[in-house]
Enzyme design. Structure first.
Site, PDB file in Angstrom:
ATOM      1  N   ALA A 241     -78.519  15.563  60.042  1.00 25.76           N
ATOM      2  CA  ALA A 241     -77.999  16.884  60.396  1.00 25.76           C
ATOM      3  C   ALA A 241     -77.223  17.440  59.226  1.00 25.76           C
ATOM      4  CB  ALA A 241     -77.102  16.790  61.629  1.00 25.76           C
ATOM      5  N   ASP A 242     -77.061  18.752  59.244  1.00 25.63           N
ATOM      6  CA  ASP A 242     -76.216  19.413  58.261  1.00 25.63           C
ATOM      7  C   ASP A 242     -75.431  20.495  58.976  1.00 25.63           C
ATOM      8  OD1 ASP A 242     -75.539  19.695  55.334  1.00 25.63           O
ATOM      9  OD2 ASP A 242     -76.018  21.764  55.853  1.00 25.63           O
ATOM     10  N   THR A 243     -74.167  20.619  58.642  1.00 28.15           N
ATOM     11  CA  THR A 243     -73.318  21.650  59.225  1.00 28.15           C
ATOM     12  C   THR A 243     -72.826  22.560  58.110  1.00 28.15           C
ATOM     13  OG1 THR A 243     -72.639  20.183  61.024  1.00 28.15           O
ATOM     14  CG2 THR A 243     -71.239  22.103  60.593  1.00 28.15           C
TER      15      THR A 243
END
Length: 193
Positions: A67-69
């Site tokens: 994931a990437d935020t």
């Protein structure tokens, strides 16, 4: 099937535990996370999550979750600040304004990839100099996109959100569970809800 978490984030590990999942391995990928010239925040975030998932070495039947935020103020991507000065700059830009927190999730199994972007709106209160300096002194801004984490001391600076709290933290649980089921993660690997 091994479950590989492609992230060094302790928050993502804690959120996975809420789904009853303990990864077989934690392997943070080493990729270049520099935004491309003119890249929009949502497209950037989705690209980084995909590239992370593709960078993890895994057996064909293994399940890889990455994931990437990204924190976005309009078209501006606010990554992890390099130092306290940049953290202050980010926080002053966000002060008293609404912004977006985008978390893109990528699940890979073999050569198949399932993805989902979750966009939440967040408002940070107008920060006084005292509040800004007190928060910077905590050091909690280090390693955090946009220089804050809603689940830490900065939670007191966030009076309003619209969207996924767990997405803002770094892994939207409902959407992640749906992606994992689509990729063949079976219920017997998870604890009953």
């Amino acid at each position: 099937m091994a479950f590989i978490l492609g992230s060094g984030s302790p928050r993502r590990l804690e959120l996975l535990a809420e789904l009853g999942i303990a990864p077989d391995a934690v392997c943070p990928p080493d990729i270049d996370e520099t935004p491309k010239k003119g890249e929009q925040p949502r497209l950037y975030c989705a690209r980084i999550a995909r590239e992370k998932a593709e960078a993890i070495a895994a057996e064909p039947d293994d399940l890889v979750l990455c994931a990437d935020t990204t924190v976005a103020l309009g078209r501006r991507i606010m990554g992890k600040p390099a130092d306290a000065g940049e953290a202050a700059e980010f926080l002053l830009a966000l002060s008293g304004r609404r912004h977006q927190v985008i978390t893109s999730v990528a699940v890979r199994r073999g050569d198949r990839l399932w993805t989902r972007d979750v966009v939440s709106a967040v408002k940070m209160k107008r920060l006084s100099d005292e509040e800004l300096n007190a928060y910077l002194a905590t050091g909690d801004w280090q390693g955090k996109a946009g220089a804050y984490a809603i689940q830490g001391p900065a939670g007191a600076l966030i009076p309003w959100i619209n969207g996924s709290f767990t997405g803002i933290v770094g892994l939207p649980l409902a959407e992640t569970a749906t992606l994992l089921r689509a990729a063949g993660w079976t219920q017997n690997k998870e604890t009953a809800a």
